[in-house]
Design a protein around this motif. Sequence first.
Motif, PDB file in Angstrom:
ATOM      1  N   LEU A  22       0.831  -1.197   0.000  1.00 30.26           N
ATOM      2  CA  LEU A  22       0.000   0.000   0.000  1.00 30.26           C
ATOM      3  C   LEU A  22       0.874   1.259   0.000  1.00 30.26           C
ATOM      4  O   LEU A  22       0.608   2.214  -0.737  1.00 30.26           O
ATOM      5  CB  LEU A  22      -0.932  -0.013   1.220  1.00 30.26           C
ATOM      6  N   TYR A  58       2.173   1.958  -3.385  1.00 29.55           N
ATOM      7  CA  TYR A  58       1.095   2.413  -4.265  1.00 29.55           C
ATOM      8  C   TYR A  58       0.751   3.878  -3.992  1.00 29.55           C
ATOM      9  O   TYR A  58       0.558   4.667  -4.918  1.00 29.55           O
ATOM     10  CB  TYR A  58      -0.134   1.521  -4.056  1.00 29.55           C
ATOM     11  N   GLY A 103      -1.741   6.516  -5.431  1.00 27.60           N
ATOM     12  CA  GLY A 103      -2.722   5.533  -4.987  1.00 27.60           C
ATOM     13  C   GLY A 103      -3.961   6.118  -4.334  1.00 27.60           C
ATOM     14  O   GLY A 103      -3.877   7.018  -3.507  1.00 27.60           O
ATOM     15  N   TYR A 104      -5.096   5.627  -4.734  1.00 28.11           N
ATOM     16  CA  TYR A 104      -6.421   5.960  -4.204  1.00 28.11           C
ATOM     17  C   TYR A 104      -6.829   7.420  -4.413  1.00 28.11           C
ATOM     18  O   TYR A 104      -7.850   7.850  -3.897  1.00 28.11           O
ATOM     19  CB  TYR A 104      -6.558   5.531  -2.731  1.00 28.11           C
ATOM     20  N   HIS A 137      -3.215  -3.128  -5.544  1.00 31.39           N
ATOM     21  CA  HIS A 137      -4.057  -2.000  -5.117  1.00 31.39           C
ATOM     22  C   HIS A 137      -4.708  -1.291  -6.298  1.00 31.39           C
ATOM     23  O   HIS A 137      -5.773  -0.687  -6.147  1.00 31.39           O
ATOM     24  CB  HIS A 137      -3.247  -1.008  -4.270  1.00 31.39           C
ATOM     25  N   GLU A 145      -8.576  -0.580  -6.120  1.00 31.36           N
ATOM     26  CA  GLU A 145      -9.127   0.750  -6.355  1.00 31.36           C
ATOM     27  C   GLU A 145     -10.112   0.719  -7.538  1.00 31.36           C
ATOM     28  O   GLU A 145     -11.187   1.335  -7.487  1.00 31.36           O
ATOM     29  CB  GLU A 145      -8.007   1.769  -6.624  1.00 31.36           C
ATOM     30  N   GLU A 166      -3.459  -7.538   0.880  1.00 36.88           N
ATOM     31  CA  GLU A 166      -3.513  -6.118   0.508  1.00 36.88           C
ATOM     32  C   GLU A 166      -4.927  -5.547   0.633  1.00 36.88           C
ATOM     33  O   GLU A 166      -5.097  -4.371   0.939  1.00 36.88           O
ATOM     34  CB  GLU A 166      -2.947  -5.908  -0.900  1.00 36.88           C
ATOM     35  N   ALA A 203      -6.007  -2.312   2.750  1.00 33.45           N
ATOM     36  CA  ALA A 203      -6.854  -1.233   2.232  1.00 33.45           C
ATOM     37  C   ALA A 203      -8.003  -0.930   3.200  1.00 33.45           C
ATOM     38  O   ALA A 203      -8.365   0.226   3.409  1.00 33.45           O
ATOM     39  CB  ALA A 203      -7.390  -1.601   0.854  1.00 33.45           C
ATOM     40  N   TYR A 258      -9.677   2.719   2.824  1.00 32.21           N
ATOM     41  CA  TYR A 258     -10.000   2.812   1.397  1.00 32.21           C
ATOM     42  C   TYR A 258     -11.102   1.832   1.004  1.00 32.21           C
ATOM     43  O   TYR A 258     -11.621   1.872  -0.106  1.00 32.21           O
ATOM     44  CB  TYR A 258      -8.762   2.589   0.536  1.00 32.21           C
TER      45      TYR A 258
END
Lengths: 436, 205
Positions: free
Chosen positions: A19, A22, A28-29, A102, A106, A138, A142, A147
């Motif tokens: 994470l 990412y 990420g996210y 991820h 996502e 993972e 998250a 997330y």
Amino acid sequence: MAYERVLTKHVNEPHSYTLDFYLTQQRGYEALRKALTLDPNDIIEQVKASGLRGRGGAGFPTGLKWQFVLKDTPKPKYICCNADESEPGTFKDHVLMERNPHLLIEGCAVACYAIGAKVAYIYIRGEFYHVQQVLEAEIENAYKAGYLGKNIFGSGFDCDVYVHRGAGAYEAGEETALIESLEGKRAQPRIKPPFPAVAGLYQRPTAVNNVETLCNVPLIVLYGSEWFAGLGPEKNGGPKLFCISGHVKQPGVYEASMHTTLRELVFDYAGGMIDDRPLKAIIPGGSSVPLLLPDQLDTPASFDAVQKAGSLLGSAGLIVMNDSVCMVWLAMNLLHFYRHESCGKCTPCREGTDWLFKLLGRLEAGEGRQKDLDLLYRVSNNIVGKTLCAFGDAAATPVISTMKLFRQEYEAHVREGRCPLPAPWRASRPLFAGAH
Amino acid sequence: MEYAPAKFHKSARTLPEPGEAFAFTPENQAKFDAYVTRYPPDQRKSAILYALYLAQGQQGYLTRAAMQHVAQQIRCTPAEVEDVVSYYTMFFTKPVGKYVLNVCRTLSCALLGAERVTEELSAVLGIKPGETDPTGTFTLVEVECLGACDRAPVVMINDTDWHERLAPEHVRRFVEDLRARGKAALSGCHLHKEQGAGGGGQGAR
């Protein structure tokens, strides 16, 4: 080759699956955060405008698929991620899930938000146990970071992502068979309509999307549909993963745009032929599509161009073969596969694949007769278009395609009473019975 | 004319072995109870494959008693469980060896010698595909595409571990190594191993 990778840029780096990595290296996210401020319909419109086409094999526009998902219904809706990657010659989703999980997680969350679902199931093939371990760990991370779960980013949007392990069935990659398998039954296709968008998982509106497809969704939200469409030829936008295997020096997964030609993929990306032997034929999109010949290598590897050349891009699994490959053997090898994997629901496919395999086996053993060649055609044509799902057409394709392009090899088997091309890498005696 | 001769109703289907009484261990029961919450409460059947994996992990293969236990857990009939078991290739209804060697036989692996790998394994172990050796150590199975065509030929060991690029000429050493060192002898999946900077396998290029 000035293309810059976006899906797999970091997959060779240590910890690329974490994470932290990412968040710091791949924004990420951020896409999810942005998506949750938009109207779900706007996301569907964006995906439509990007021209994203399903990466599982059919190349159907993803935005359209989502648009078809029933809106005015009190029923829960679902995203099913097809991670049953089983098409011979295909191994791209494997890399994404294991080294960039991820991005998929996502993508699942954004897709859920877009169609109004709260749950996504990732149906992963049973053989990918080690991949599943990474993915589940993972997903848990998250959740811990907020997330996934309840009220993501304080938006009021809840989303759960679960992994569901299959148990060895190629047919589970067909979207309605996947749903059946998720419901705890045999992986057999349903009669359509109704399509999953209306009555899918538990008879509720469902969108089934391939891993690579969903991985593209956060990129579209983040960088825009114009950027995405601009990466490739018209109607063939976005990054694409190509799986190259067979008689090449450097088999592997290569990310490129769909401007790239098949020749570049085989000779530049995959390093060319082992021992520089001549290329005899390639299968451009997994075992279910027709063969292409060396003089067609300058075809761009896009959905539309490959189709125009007489084959299909399918799952972009390129199987490359040199001059030591007997085309009757090739058809026999693949019919062994289809015979074993036929789910048995439709008679033409269940019986036809067995007939085809036996006829090809007889030819390979040197006991074929001239009239078997016509029989092969007849049996094939009695499968094509006569089954509930595309499996039947796929199963007949190796026979129809090799007979069309290499008829003389079939004739030679009958004439000489043996296989004229017994390569050293093959079994010393023809192998017949499968283990199951 | 005899209305229903004895042969008339004889099904070719072989019933699964009854086996000994079966129930999940408390640990497996807890795992199952946690897992089943992934699905809506009225859709317990979705957890059937998971339950079968647990049962198979517990006793090595699936007996009729195990299927009945799974049916109770899922709240369906034993026939529905058998229906599922008989469809999916990763479930065994007979005892198998400690190491089940699943050799991929489909095109990309075959092009790089998978048929020869099976022949060699067959010769070294003295068994045909589908059989288990007398010591109960190895079962040889030919399977269809495992989805690692760039690392051909590929072998899956049991339902969890992989060994990649098994050339026919390495088979004898591979078997000896597996006997001596167990799963430490396996290459694993090239992607799964922690990759040092610039080292290890290539995920994608």
